[in-house]
Design an enzyme around this catalytic site. Structure first.
Site, PDB file in Angstrom:
ATOM      1  CB  SER A 157     -29.068  -3.358 -40.643  1.00 16.30           C
ATOM      2  OG  SER A 157     -30.018  -3.045 -39.652  1.00 16.30           O
ATOM      3  CE  LYS A 158     -25.326   3.694 -42.100  1.00 14.67           C
ATOM      4  NZ  LYS A 158     -25.142   3.864 -43.511  1.00 14.67           N
ATOM      5  NE  ARG A 159     -33.863  -2.546 -39.508  1.00 19.00           N
ATOM      6  CZ  ARG A 159     -33.542  -2.817 -40.779  1.00 19.00           C
ATOM      7  NH1 ARG A 159     -33.615  -1.852 -41.670  1.00 19.00           N
ATOM      8  NH2 ARG A 159     -33.155  -4.018 -41.148  1.00 19.00           N
ATOM      9  N   GLY A 189     -27.679   0.842 -35.200  1.00 21.69           N
ATOM     10  CA  GLY A 189     -26.901   2.045 -34.896  1.00 21.69           C
ATOM     11  C   GLY A 189     -26.214   2.042 -33.541  1.00 21.69           C
TER      12      GLY A 189
END
Ligand code: GLU
Length: 267
Positions: A247-249, A251
């Site tokens: 997920s974007k977390r 990154g």
């Protein structure tokens, strides 16, 4: 018709390896076919999107060798390529759907308003809408309600995905009436993406498998608007060691830090 693909990041965080893998496939499919690549920044959500994430994405794309023919820094006939600057176009499409009787105002949208401008990735799907506001008489200013697209209950929506083959979903069972416009005047992802893929002449949409249900929704929008849908190619999602989708977390795709990702992008 010559191939036109797109890369459409949402700048609400840093890109991770999964994004890079999907964008890499999108880029490669376009270039292998002598086609064009449109880079479109999907920054509809004013609360979550930030200029620094746009900058970071452009740096990552250059690092991984993804070039584009239209989009930020290049221009072209379909500019602007920032969805936040294309609201007039989305409103036109919204009004067309409304005039066709496909929409109804909804005051019971429980889902966090902020989420509607973003593509519903794995684990972010809303429950099938029970139709509560379909027949309600709703008073109040038009801009105080959200708007949903009324799906034809029981209708099978099928398409041949170029990666997965035949896909079938049933409207009203697999997904319900879905939002096309937020209460605060921001268009929802489903409407904006169809409006843009059509306007930008995209011939093949390449994206993650977790957006299959969104493709079914979007095919209904194309139908309602009298537009020919593009082809679709849904890519497998990358998972971490525990099997969870990135997920974007995560990154983690910052080019400067994760040199090894070049092999992900080109595999
Ligand atoms: N901006 C969307 C995302 O980042 C793109 C989804 C799509 O390709 O339609 O998930």
């Amino acid at each position: 018709m010559s191939y036109r693909g797109r890369i459409a990041p949402t700048p609400s965080g840093y890109l991770h390896a999964g994004h890079i893998a999907t964008f890499g496939i999108a880029h490669r499919r376009a270039r292998e076919r002598g086609g064009q690549v449109v880079l479109r920044i999907e920054d509809l959500d004013p609360q979550r999107c930030r200029a620094e994430f746009v900058e970071a994405a452009l740096v990552d794309f250059r690092y991984f060798g993804f070039d584009w023919d239209e989009g930020p820094d290049v221009g072209g006939p379909h500019a602007p390529y920032f969805q936040s600057q294309r609201t007039e176009w989305y409103r036109e499409v919204f009004e067309r759907l409304q005039a066709g009787g496909h929409l109804f105002p909804c005051v019971c949208t429980r889902r966090d308003l902020r989420m509607l401008a973003n593509a519903p990735h794995a684990g972010e799907e809303e429950p099938v809408y029970p139709g509560t506001c379909r027949a309600r008489k709703i008073s109040g200013a038009a801009d105080e309600v959200a708007w949903r697209f009324r799906v034809p209950d029981g209708r099978e929506v099928s398409f041949v995905d170029r990666a997965l083959g035949e896909c079938r979903f049933v409207a009203g069972r697999d997904f319900g009436d879905f939002p096309v416009w937020r209460r605060d005047g921001v268009p929802a992802y489903q409407l904006a993406v169809v409006a843009d893929d059509h306007a930008m002449g995209i011939t093949e949409v390449v994206r993650g498998e977790d957006l299959l249900l969104s493709t079914a929704r979007q095919i209904l929008l194309y139908e309602a608007l009298g537009w020919e849908p593009p082809e679709f190619y849904h890519c497998p999602l990358l998972c971490d060691e525990s099997g969870a989708r990135l997920s974007k977390r995560d990154g983690a795709a910052r080019a400067s830090k994760q040199q090894g990702l070049r092999s992900v992008a080109s595999s």
